[in-house]
Enzyme design. Structure first.
Site, PDB file in Angstrom:
ATOM      1  N   HIS A  68       0.735  -1.204  -0.124  1.00 36.18           N
ATOM      2  CA  HIS A  68      -0.039   0.065  -0.071  1.00 36.18           C
ATOM      3  C   HIS A  68       0.932   1.255  -0.127  1.00 36.18           C
ATOM      4  O   HIS A  68       1.043   1.837   1.005  1.00 36.18           O
ATOM      5  CB  HIS A  68      -0.884  -0.111   1.102  1.00 36.18           C
ATOM      6  CG  HIS A  68      -1.998  -1.199   1.216  1.00 36.18           C
ATOM      7  ND1 HIS A  68      -1.706  -2.300   1.412  1.00 36.18           N
ATOM      8  CD2 HIS A  68      -3.347  -0.909   1.047  1.00 36.18           C
ATOM      9  CE1 HIS A  68      -2.889  -3.122   1.421  1.00 36.18           C
ATOM     10  NE2 HIS A  68      -3.820  -2.238   1.253  1.00 36.18           N
ATOM     11  N   GLU A  88       1.115  -6.838   1.127  1.00 36.92           N
ATOM     12  CA  GLU A  88       1.725  -7.119   2.388  1.00 36.92           C
ATOM     13  C   GLU A  88       0.958  -7.014   3.530  1.00 36.92           C
ATOM     14  O   GLU A  88       1.344  -7.235   4.751  1.00 36.92           O
ATOM     15  CB  GLU A  88       2.685  -5.697   2.296  1.00 36.92           C
ATOM     16  CG  GLU A  88       2.217  -4.431   3.075  1.00 36.92           C
ATOM     17  CD  GLU A  88       1.165  -3.810   2.283  1.00 36.92           C
ATOM     18  OE1 GLU A  88       1.422  -2.483   2.589  1.00 36.92           O
ATOM     19  OE2 GLU A  88       0.288  -4.344   1.309  1.00 36.92           O
TER      20      GLU A  88
END
Length: 305
Positions: free
Chosen positions: A125, A199
């Site tokens: 992100h 992630e």
């Protein structure tokens, strides 16, 4: 989220998408980034963001994270939202033109896509991850991704409609006609590109990895898809440039021959290298590492073995 809270959020996002398009770009960008920096400075900024950034920069304590880094991180996060609201009005070509990608990275991407086995872009992100999709669509590639289901349903529908308006093919993470894995695998076998934020694990089946020296879990999907379809798995990173543009980094393909666990750790290592180079653009305001998990989340993980 309560029904009232969901209704307010829904109205807020609708107003954002409608209103930002009417503002001169310079005014809107300045207002959003200024507000983000203000939030980052107020009372030390979001404390979970501080804890996360402490791992990235190697600070012993969250309070050792420079205040300016927290302010910059919230400024970057606000820039993401500004661009998300404005993208539909920018035009695909104009949006793609604002993204820089080095010739070597383009060549690496083209070499993999030319093999005809599909390609997986795995991203954290960071920056405005939608820009990776914009860049792909502008180059004429088919592109699919997964969206986390939000509440209320009308808010989720807005995000799906927004991304579909950019040319993305969206599969819901949950609640769809069938789980997204099989449909993504079909797209890869057809030679398409799949982009996955990778992630933060949103399921109970994440792969244990070491990330900045601490244990957490990351999604198994990217590595599993690569192993089952033969598609290349490429870590990709997006970050903002100070002149209003942004940049995409396309990493070397991850070796998946050692299995899901080894490939996911290699992906995590690539993420860590890029996040450490551009910490202010990593928008992780939620608990990520095991030591920050709630008791409820620990119980969910433990119940799955």
């Amino acid at each position: 989220m309560s029904r009232l809270g969901g209704y307010v959020s829904d109205l807020g996002y609708r107003a954002g998408w409608a209103g930002v398009r009417l503002l001169p770009d310079r005014w809107g960008r300045t207002a959003f980034e200024g507000a983000g920096a203000m939030v980052g400075r107020r009372n030390g900024g979001p404390q979970q963001l501080r804890r996360n950034l402490a791992r990235v920069i190697g600070a012993e304590r969250p309070q050792d994270v420079p205040d300016e880094l927290v302010a910059d991180a919230m400024r970057s996060y606000a820039r993401y939202w500004y661009e998300a609201f404005r993208l539909p009005a920018m035009g695909l070509a104009n949006a793609a033109a604002s993204v820089h990608i080095a010739d070597d990275d383009v060549a690496r991407f083209e070499a993999e896509i030319a093999k005809g086995k599909g390609l997986i872009f795995a991203l954290p992100h960071s920056g405005n991850w939608d820009m990776a999709g914009v860049w792909l669509i502008n180059r004429g590639h088919r592109f699919s991704t997964v969206a986390e289901r939000l509440e209320p349903e009308s808010l989720f529908d807005q995000f799906v409609a927004y991304r579909e308006s950019l040319g993305f093919e969206i599969f819901p993470l949950t609640g769809g006609e069938q789980p997204p894995f099989a449909r993504l695998a079909d797209r890869l076998r057809d030679g398409s590109v799949v982009c996955l934020l990778a992630e933060r694990d949103l399921t109970r089946h994440g792969v244990p990895v070491q990330f900045f020296g601490e244990p957490t879990r990351m999604p198994a999907g990217p590595a599993r898809l690569a192993i089952e379809t033969g598609a290349a798995l490429m870590p990709v990173h997006h970050f903002f440039l100070p002149d209003g543009r942004s940049q995409i980094l396309v990493g070397e393909s991850v070796d998946v021959s050692g299995g899901v666990e080894q490939a996911t750790q290699a992906m995590a290592d690539a993420f860590a290298t890029n996040i450490a180079a551009h910490p202010a653009d990593w928008h992780m305001l939620q608990p990520l590492w095991e030591s920050d998990w709630s008791a409820e989340r620990r119980a969910r993980i433990e119940s799955t073995g």
